[in-house]
Design a protein around this motif. Structure first.
Motif, PDB file in Angstrom:
ATOM      1  N   SER A  11       0.868  -1.383  -0.017  1.00 46.32           N
ATOM      2  CA  SER A  11       0.004   0.059  -0.094  1.00 46.32           C
ATOM      3  C   SER A  11       0.769   1.129  -0.105  1.00 46.32           C
ATOM      4  N   ILE A  12       2.066   1.107   0.642  1.00 47.37           N
ATOM      5  CA  ILE A  12       2.831   2.223   0.636  1.00 47.37           C
ATOM      6  C   ILE A  12       3.506   2.813  -0.587  1.00 47.37           C
ATOM      7  N   ILE A  13       3.920   1.655  -1.275  1.00 39.97           N
ATOM      8  CA  ILE A  13       4.233   1.593  -2.696  1.00 39.97           C
ATOM      9  C   ILE A  13       3.471   2.284  -3.668  1.00 39.97           C
ATOM     10  N   ILE A  14       2.358   1.772  -3.397  1.00 38.83           N
ATOM     11  CA  ILE A  14       1.119   2.295  -4.463  1.00 38.83           C
ATOM     12  C   ILE A  14       0.983   3.636  -4.089  1.00 38.83           C
ATOM     13  N   MET A  15       0.904   4.028  -2.743  1.00 46.91           N
ATOM     14  CA  MET A  15       0.548   5.397  -2.372  1.00 46.91           C
ATOM     15  C   MET A  15       1.584   6.577  -2.940  1.00 46.91           C
ATOM     16  N   LEU A  16       2.850   5.953  -2.793  1.00 42.59           N
ATOM     17  CA  LEU A  16       4.161   6.944  -3.182  1.00 42.59           C
ATOM     18  C   LEU A  16       4.285   6.706  -4.928  1.00 42.59           C
ATOM     19  N   GLY A  17       3.857   5.644  -5.320  1.00 41.78           N
ATOM     20  CA  GLY A  17       3.863   5.768  -7.082  1.00 41.78           C
ATOM     21  C   GLY A  17       3.090   6.358  -7.622  1.00 41.78           C
ATOM     22  N   ALA A  18       1.585   6.557  -6.945  1.00 42.63           N
ATOM     23  CA  ALA A  18       0.572   7.659  -7.510  1.00 42.63           C
ATOM     24  C   ALA A  18       0.927   8.802  -7.331  1.00 42.63           C
ATOM     25  N   PHE A  19       1.446   9.213  -6.060  1.00 41.28           N
ATOM     26  CA  PHE A  19       1.881  10.377  -5.916  1.00 41.28           C
ATOM     27  C   PHE A  19       3.157  10.989  -6.970  1.00 41.28           C
ATOM     28  N   ILE A  20       3.982  10.141  -6.885  1.00 41.33           N
ATOM     29  CA  ILE A  20       5.028  10.456  -8.110  1.00 41.33           C
ATOM     30  C   ILE A  20       4.760  10.640  -9.509  1.00 41.33           C
ATOM     31  N   ALA A  21       3.748   9.614  -9.949  1.00 43.69           N
ATOM     32  CA  ALA A  21       3.288   9.803 -11.261  1.00 43.69           C
ATOM     33  C   ALA A  21       2.451  10.959 -11.582  1.00 43.69           C
ATOM     34  N   SER A  22       1.589  11.437 -10.413  1.00 43.21           N
ATOM     35  CA  SER A  22       0.667  12.344 -10.608  1.00 43.21           C
ATOM     36  C   SER A  22       1.554  13.870 -10.377  1.00 43.21           C
ATOM     37  N   CYS A  23       2.133  13.972  -9.389  1.00 45.69           N
ATOM     38  CA  CYS A  23       2.851  15.168  -8.996  1.00 45.69           C
ATOM     39  C   CYS A  23       4.323  15.559 -10.064  1.00 45.69           C
ATOM     40  N   ILE A  24       5.045  14.562 -10.213  1.00 42.14           N
ATOM     41  CA  ILE A  24       6.394  14.666 -10.810  1.00 42.14           C
ATOM     42  C   ILE A  24       6.304  14.465 -12.351  1.00 42.14           C
ATOM     43  N   PHE A  25       5.331  13.382 -12.831  1.00 43.96           N
ATOM     44  CA  PHE A  25       5.539  13.229 -14.082  1.00 43.96           C
ATOM     45  C   PHE A  25       4.285  13.643 -14.796  1.00 43.96           C
ATOM     46  N   GLY A  26       3.177  14.222 -14.001  1.00 47.14           N
ATOM     47  CA  GLY A  26       2.044  14.721 -14.588  1.00 47.14           C
ATOM     48  C   GLY A  26       1.057  13.762 -14.994  1.00 47.14           C
ATOM     49  N   VAL A  27       1.048  12.497 -14.665  1.00 43.94           N
ATOM     50  CA  VAL A  27       0.341  11.427 -15.156  1.00 43.94           C
ATOM     51  C   VAL A  27      -1.130  11.837 -15.129  1.00 43.94           C
ATOM     52  N   ASN A  28      -1.960  11.621 -15.913  1.00 42.47           N
ATOM     53  CA  ASN A  28      -3.459  11.926 -15.878  1.00 42.47           C
ATOM     54  C   ASN A  28      -3.927  11.167 -14.762  1.00 42.47           C
ATOM     55  N   VAL A  29      -4.757  11.846 -13.772  1.00 44.16           N
ATOM     56  CA  VAL A  29      -5.325  11.226 -12.747  1.00 44.16           C
ATOM     57  C   VAL A  29      -6.192   9.803 -12.815  1.00 44.16           C
ATOM     58  N   VAL A  30      -6.902   9.781 -14.107  1.00 44.08           N
ATOM     59  CA  VAL A  30      -7.764   8.946 -14.599  1.00 44.08           C
ATOM     60  C   VAL A  30      -6.802   7.542 -14.729  1.00 44.08           C
ATOM     61  N   TYR A  31      -5.593   7.778 -15.260  1.00 46.14           N
ATOM     62  CA  TYR A  31      -5.114   6.591 -15.627  1.00 46.14           C
ATOM     63  C   TYR A  31      -4.307   5.916 -14.352  1.00 46.14           C
ATOM     64  N   ILE A  32      -4.145   6.730 -13.040  1.00 47.43           N
ATOM     65  CA  ILE A  32      -3.750   6.524 -11.834  1.00 47.43           C
ATOM     66  C   ILE A  32      -4.815   5.843 -11.321  1.00 47.43           C
ATOM     67  N   VAL A  33      -5.858   6.285 -11.488  1.00 47.23           N
ATOM     68  CA  VAL A  33      -7.098   5.522 -10.653  1.00 47.23           C
ATOM     69  C   VAL A  33      -7.327   4.145 -11.319  1.00 47.23           C
ATOM     70  N   ILE A  34      -7.383   4.020 -12.668  1.00 48.38           N
ATOM     71  CA  ILE A  34      -7.414   2.852 -13.378  1.00 48.38           C
ATOM     72  C   ILE A  34      -6.115   1.763 -12.958  1.00 48.38           C
TER      73      ILE A  34
END
Length: 188
Positions: A146-169
């Motif tokens: 869960s910690i890895i998923i949380m950090l990965g979602a944060f990094i994908a969104s805030c650093i790499f600008g990945v669309n939140v829809v893709y992160i949720v999927i």
């Protein structure tokens, strides 16, 4: 039956109150729902609340209404979901109706414009508190996945600008995979 009526009445009053005094969107109401339903009434466990919020967030629509639906359904089935929806929708409906009638007056009023701007700062602080509380629950659980998923979602969104829809999927697929793997492990 009387107990169910009491739960439905408390649920309606709680969602009505939370919706009436919550400014800033769904993430603000999540903290208040946690305080009310987890801490005060003890209707739901904290881990369960996190799961319900995740369901509400991944569903289309306003997170406040979705959160009320899943909490209401958890507590009292379909009648609970309906009562929670009505309680959550009435205040914004009335407020938006009043604002639309007096829009021109509100639009030009300096004091109201400053009040709304001040609320934005408060909303940012409340959202930061929600993120901290939810993240703290994951970290305290010490579930490395869960910690890895949380950090990965944060990094994908805030650093790499990945669309939140893709992160949720992606998180949805990871959650399904983890659940299936855990169920297979329990059956053996």
């Amino acid at each position: 039956m009387n107990n169910k009526k009491e739960v439905l009445l408390k649920l309606f009053v709680s969602t009505l109150y939370l919706s009436a005094f919550t400014f800033g969107g769904g993430y603000v109401i999540v903290t208040l729902m946690k305080k009310k339903f987890v801490d005060e009434y003890h209707w739901i466990e904290e881990d369960e609340m996190l799961d319900l919020v995740a369901i509400a967030q991944s569903s289309p629509g306003a997170i406040a209404v979705n959160g009320a639906i899943v909490v209401g359904y958890k507590l009292a089935g379909a009648p609970g979901a309906l009562v929670a929806i009505v309680g959550t929708v009435i205040p914004p409906f009335l407020i938006i109706s009043a604002v639309s009638v007096f829009y021109n007056v509100f639009r030009e009023n300096y004091i109201i414009a400053q009040l709304l701007e001040g609320m934005q700062a408060g909303v940012g602080a409340v959202i930061a508190a929600v993120v901290f509380d939810m993240g703290e629950g994951v970290v305290k659980g010490k579930n490395a996945g869960s910690i890895i998923i949380m950090l990965g979602a944060f990094i994908a969104s805030c650093i790499f600008g990945v669309n939140v829809v893709y992160i949720v999927i992606a998180c949805l697929m990871i959650g399904v995979a983890r659940t299936l793997i855990n169920e297979r492990g329990e059956k053996k």
